[in-house]
Design an enzyme around this catalytic site. Structure first.
Site, short mmCIF file in Angstrom:
data_model
loop_
_atom_site.label_atom_id
_atom_site.label_comp_id
_atom_site.label_asym_id
_atom_site.label_seq_id
_atom_site.Cartn_x
_atom_site.Cartn_y
_atom_site.Cartn_z
N HIS A 1 1.23 -1.04 -0.24
CA HIS A 1 -0.29 -0.30 0.10
C HIS A 1 1.05 1.13 0.41
O HIS A 1 2.50 1.42 -0.29
CB HIS A 1 -0.51 -0.22 1.76
CG HIS A 1 -0.36 0.65 3.05
ND1 HIS A 1 0.39 -0.43 3.22
CD2 HIS A 1 -0.61 1.31 3.62
CE1 HIS A 1 0.70 -0.87 4.19
NE2 HIS A 1 0.48 0.52 4.42
N HIS B 1 -6.89 -0.95 5.57
CA HIS B 1 -6.18 0.13 6.19
C HIS B 1 -6.25 1.22 4.79
O HIS B 1 -5.93 2.47 5.64
CB HIS B 1 -4.75 -1.00 6.55
CG HIS B 1 -4.42 0.05 7.09
ND1 HIS B 1 -3.46 0.78 8.41
CD2 HIS B 1 -2.63 0.40 6.43
CE1 HIS B 1 -2.67 0.76 8.20
NE2 HIS B 1 -1.56 1.51 6.99
N ASP C 1 -0.13 -3.66 6.53
CA ASP C 1 -0.27 -3.15 6.92
C ASP C 1 -2.30 -3.73 7.91
O ASP C 1 -2.85 -3.22 8.04
CB ASP C 1 -0.64 -2.33 7.42
CG ASP C 1 0.57 -1.19 7.80
OD1 ASP C 1 1.72 -2.02 7.97
OD2 ASP C 1 1.11 -0.34 7.33
N HIS D 1 5.49 -4.41 10.44
CA HIS D 1 5.55 -4.21 11.84
C HIS D 1 5.54 -5.30 12.81
O HIS D 1 4.70 -5.62 13.00
CB HIS D 1 4.44 -3.17 12.16
CG HIS D 1 3.42 -1.41 11.38
ND1 HIS D 1 4.41 -0.53 11.58
CD2 HIS D 1 3.19 -1.58 10.49
CE1 HIS D 1 4.36 0.70 10.09
NE2 HIS D 1 4.09 -0.15 9.58
#
Ligand code: ZN
Ligand code: FE
Length: 253
Positions: A53, A111, A128, A166
Site C-alpha cells: 500500500h 487500512h 498493514d 510491523h
C-alpha cells in the site's frame, strides 16, 4: 524455495527480503538504506519490489533502490506508488521468475482502499492488514471492508507463514487479553512474545493457525469476544458490528 530475511526499519517496521541465488525481492521497502546494506554486504542484486500500500513507511525507499537496480515494482493500481511497473487490483497471479514463485494477489481494502497482500510458497505478505494478534487501523476503508479482508486471509491454510510489516504483537496481545481474559492461547502467546521481545527477537512470522486462535479481530463470533464487546457497546448486534466496536476500542486502548 526462497530464503526470507528480516530487515528492521524505522521504529518497528519490517522489510522482508526474499532471496534465491543472487537475486532478491523486497516487500515494502520504506527505507532503502538497510536494504542496500544487506544487498551490498552479500553481493546480491535487487530484481523485484512488492508494495502492499502507498504509505511512506512501505514505499519510501523505492526511488533510491531503483537508482541502484532496474527492479520491477508491483503494487496497487489505485494508489500512488513510485515507479510502479505492474499495477495490481487483486485477483491476479504474478510470477516472480527470480524466486521461481507465483504469488496470488489478494485485495484487502480497509487500512487503505487499494491495499493488496501477496500469497505464495506458503508465505503471506500482508503489509498493514493482518498483524500479530491485531489488524491495521482504518485510514481509508470501512470496518466491513476490513472484516472481509481479514476473513479472506484467515481462509488461507493454517500453516501459512504470516509476514506483516510491523512489530506490534506485544501491545496487541495486551488488548487481546482485555478482550478475552479466558483464552488460554492468548495468555500463552503473550508469555512467549514477551520473552522474545525481552531478548530483542522478532515475533513475526506467525501462522494463520496462531492468528485464528489468538487474534481477537479474527474471533468476532467467539462468545467471550461478543460478550466483552457488548458490555461496552450493547448495540453491537452482529459479527460486523462487533468487529467495528473492537476496532474502535483498540484505537483508544
Ligand atoms: Zn500503513
Ligand atoms: Fe505501516
Amino acid at each position: 524455495m526462497f530464503e526470507v530475511i528480516q530487515i528492521s526499519a524505522f521504529k518497528d517496521n519490517y522489510i522482508w527480503l526474499l532471496r534465491m541465488g543472487g537475486a532478491a525481492t523486497v516487500v515494502d521497502p520504506g527505507d532503502a538504506r538497510p536494504v542496500l546494506d544487506v544487498l551490498d554486504g552479500k553481493g546480491w542484486s535487487l530484481d523485484t519490489i512488492l508494495i502492499t500500500h502507498h504509505h511512506a513507511d512501505h514505499q519510501g525507499g523505492v526511488a533510491d533502490l531503483l537508482s541502484r537496480f532496474p527492479a520491477t515494482v508491483l503494487g496497487p493500481a489505485s494508489e500512488s506508488i513510485h515507479g510502479i511497473g505492474v499495477p495490481l487490483r487483486g485477483g491476479e497471479t504474478v510470477s516472480v521468475a527470480a524466486l521461481d514463485t507465483r504469488f496470488q494477489v489478494i485485495a484487502v481494502p480497509g487500512h487503505t482502499l487499494g491495499h493488496v497482500a501477496y500469497y505464495g510458497a506458503g508465505c503471506l505478505f500482508c503489509g498493514d492488514t493482518l498483524f500479530g494478534a491485531g489488524c491495521g487501523r482504518l485510514f481509508e476503508g470501512t470496518a466491513a471492508q476490513m472484516a472481509d479482508s481479514l476473513a479472506r486471509l484467515a481462509a488461507l491454510p493454517d500453516d501459512t507463514a504470516v509476514y506483516c510489516a510491523h512489530e506490534y504483537t506485544e501491545a496487541n496481545l495486551r488488548f487481546a487479553l482485555a478482550v478475552e481474559p479466558g483464552n488460554a492461547a492468548v495468555r500463552q502467546r503473550a508469555e512467549q512474545v514477551s520473552e522474545r521481545r525481552a531478548k530483542g527477537l522478532a515475533t513475526i512470522p506467525s501462522t494463520i493457525a496462531i492468528e485464528k486462535m489468538s487474534n481477537p479481530f479474527l474471533r468476532c463470533r467467539e462468545p467471550e469476544v461478543v460478550a466483552t464487546v457488548r458490555r461496552r457497546e450493547p448495540a453491537a448486534k452482529d459479527e460486523e458490528a462487533v468487529f467495528a466496536a473492537l476496532r474502535g476500542w483498540k484505537d483508544s486502548f
